[in-house]
Motif scaffolding. Structure first.
Motif, PDB file in Angstrom:
ATOM      1  N   THR A  50       0.836  -1.207   0.000  1.00 43.45           N
ATOM      2  CA  THR A  50       0.000   0.000   0.000  1.00 43.45           C
ATOM      3  C   THR A  50       0.867   1.251   0.000  1.00 43.45           C
ATOM      4  O   THR A  50       0.695   2.144  -0.838  1.00 43.45           O
ATOM      5  CB  THR A  50      -0.944   0.008   1.222  1.00 43.45           C
ATOM      6  N   LYS A  53       2.802   1.720  -3.235  1.00 49.12           N
ATOM      7  CA  LYS A  53       1.979   2.251  -4.327  1.00 49.12           C
ATOM      8  C   LYS A  53       1.679   3.739  -4.134  1.00 49.12           C
ATOM      9  O   LYS A  53       1.655   4.502  -5.098  1.00 49.12           O
ATOM     10  CB  LYS A  53       0.675   1.464  -4.460  1.00 49.12           C
ATOM     11  N   VAL A  54       1.453   4.129  -2.883  1.00 48.21           N
ATOM     12  CA  VAL A  54       1.211   5.560  -2.625  1.00 48.21           C
ATOM     13  C   VAL A  54       2.454   6.352  -3.018  1.00 48.21           C
ATOM     14  O   VAL A  54       2.362   7.393  -3.671  1.00 48.21           O
ATOM     15  CB  VAL A  54       0.826   5.794  -1.144  1.00 48.21           C
ATOM     16  N   ASN A  57       2.895   6.429  -6.841  1.00 44.45           N
ATOM     17  CA  ASN A  57       1.887   7.238  -7.546  1.00 44.45           C
ATOM     18  C   ASN A  57       1.729   8.639  -6.957  1.00 44.45           C
ATOM     19  O   ASN A  57       0.741   9.321  -7.247  1.00 44.45           O
ATOM     20  CB  ASN A  57       0.542   6.510  -7.516  1.00 44.45           C
ATOM     21  N   TYR A  71      -7.496   8.282  -0.435  1.00 42.72           N
ATOM     22  CA  TYR A  71      -6.640   7.644  -1.432  1.00 42.72           C
ATOM     23  C   TYR A  71      -5.902   6.449  -0.823  1.00 42.72           C
ATOM     24  O   TYR A  71      -5.849   5.369  -1.404  1.00 42.72           O
ATOM     25  CB  TYR A  71      -5.640   8.651  -2.011  1.00 42.72           C
ATOM     26  N   THR A  75      -6.372   2.488  -1.775  1.00 39.29           N
ATOM     27  CA  THR A  75      -5.180   1.738  -2.169  1.00 39.29           C
ATOM     28  C   THR A  75      -4.988   0.526  -1.262  1.00 39.29           C
ATOM     29  O   THR A  75      -4.647  -0.562  -1.737  1.00 39.29           O
ATOM     30  CB  THR A  75      -3.935   2.643  -2.140  1.00 39.29           C
ATOM     31  N   SER A  78      -7.422  -2.174  -2.228  1.00 39.15           N
ATOM     32  CA  SER A  78      -6.986  -2.781  -3.480  1.00 39.15           C
ATOM     33  C   SER A  78      -5.818  -3.755  -3.251  1.00 39.15           C
ATOM     34  O   SER A  78      -5.813  -4.873  -3.779  1.00 39.15           O
ATOM     35  CB  SER A  78      -6.568  -1.689  -4.459  1.00 39.15           C
ATOM     36  N   CYS A  79      -4.856  -3.351  -2.454  1.00 38.56           N
ATOM     37  CA  CYS A  79      -3.707  -4.220  -2.154  1.00 38.56           C
ATOM     38  C   CYS A  79      -4.142  -5.455  -1.376  1.00 38.56           C
ATOM     39  O   CYS A  79      -3.617  -6.553  -1.600  1.00 38.56           O
ATOM     40  CB  CYS A  79      -2.641  -3.445  -1.383  1.00 38.56           C
TER      41      CYS A  79
END
Length: 180
Positions: A50, A53-54, A57, A71, A75, A78-79
Motif C-alpha cells: 500500500t 503504491k502511494v 503514484n 486515497y 489503495t 486494493s492491495c
C-alpha cells in the motif's frame, strides 16, 4: 504536518515525508488489510505494498479529487484484495479424510499430485463467497464463528455453505476420477 504538506513533500521526493505518512496511517491501513488477509506476514506485505503504491503514484495524487486519507484507504483495500487473490491462486487445500466422507490415497506421490490438483480445481470453480468460506475453514482452519464474523454471514449460513460444498466436492471428486 497536515496531509497536504505531507503530500507536497512527497511529490518533491522527500522520503522523510513518506515515513511520516506511514507513522500516521499504518494503523488504518493495517485495519483495512486485516479484513481481507489473514496471515500476519501476508498482512504486513499488503500494508507495505500500500505505502509503496502511494509513494510510486505520489505525482498523480490530486487532493482536490479526494483526501490523502481516502486515497490511502482505497489503495489499501486494493492491495488487500490483490494479496487475497494471489494467495487463493496458489493455495492447495488440505482436506481431511473425515471431512469428505471417504479415504484418499496420499501415500503414492503420483496419486497425491493428481488428487491435490483435482481438489484445487474444484475449489477454484466455487463461486464467491462460498470459495472463501471453504478456504477459511479448511485451509486457514478458522472456526465457523470466526468465519461468520470475517465474512459477515450468520454462523448457520456458513455451516450450510460448508455442508453443501463438502457434498458437492465429494461428488465432483468422484466424477473427475480422484484416485482412492
Amino acid at each position: 504536518m497536515t496531509d497536504e504538506e505531507i503530500l507536497k513533500a512527497m511529490q518533491q521526493g522527500d522520503e522523510g515525508a513518506l515515513d511520516i505518512l506511514i507513522k500516521k496511517y499504518k494503523a488504518l491501513v493495517s485495519y483495512i488489510v486485516s479484513g481481507a488477509v489473514s496471515g500476519s506476514a501476508d498482512r504486513e506485505e499488503a500494508v507495505n505494498d500500500t505505502f509503496y503504491k502511494v509513494w510510486k503514484n505520489r505525482e498523480s495524487i490530486d487532493p482536490a479529487r479526494s483526501s490523502l486519507k481516502t486515497y490511502i484507504s482505497i489503495t489499501a483495500q486494493s492491495c488487500a484484495i490483490d494479496k487475497r487473490r494471489s494467495l487463493s491462486a496458489r493455495q492447495t487445500v488440505d482436506i481431511e479424510e473425515n471431512d469428505i466422507g471417504f479415504e484418499v490415497d496420499y501415500e503414492h506421490e503420483a496419486a497425491k499430485k493428481i488428487n491435490m490438483q483435482i481438489i484445487a480445481d474444484c475449489i477454484k470453480s466455487m463461486k464467491s463467497p462460498d470459495r472463501e468460506i471453504f478456504i477459511d475453514r479448511y485451509y486457514y482452519r478458522l472456526s465457523v464463528k470466526e468465519i461468520s464474523k470475517r465474512r459477515g454471514v450468520s454462523e448457520k449460513k456458513a455451516e450450510n455453505i460448508l455442508y453443501r460444498r463438502k457434498k458437492q466436492l465429494a461428488k465432483e471428486l468422484l466424477s473427475r476420477g480422484i484416485i482412492l
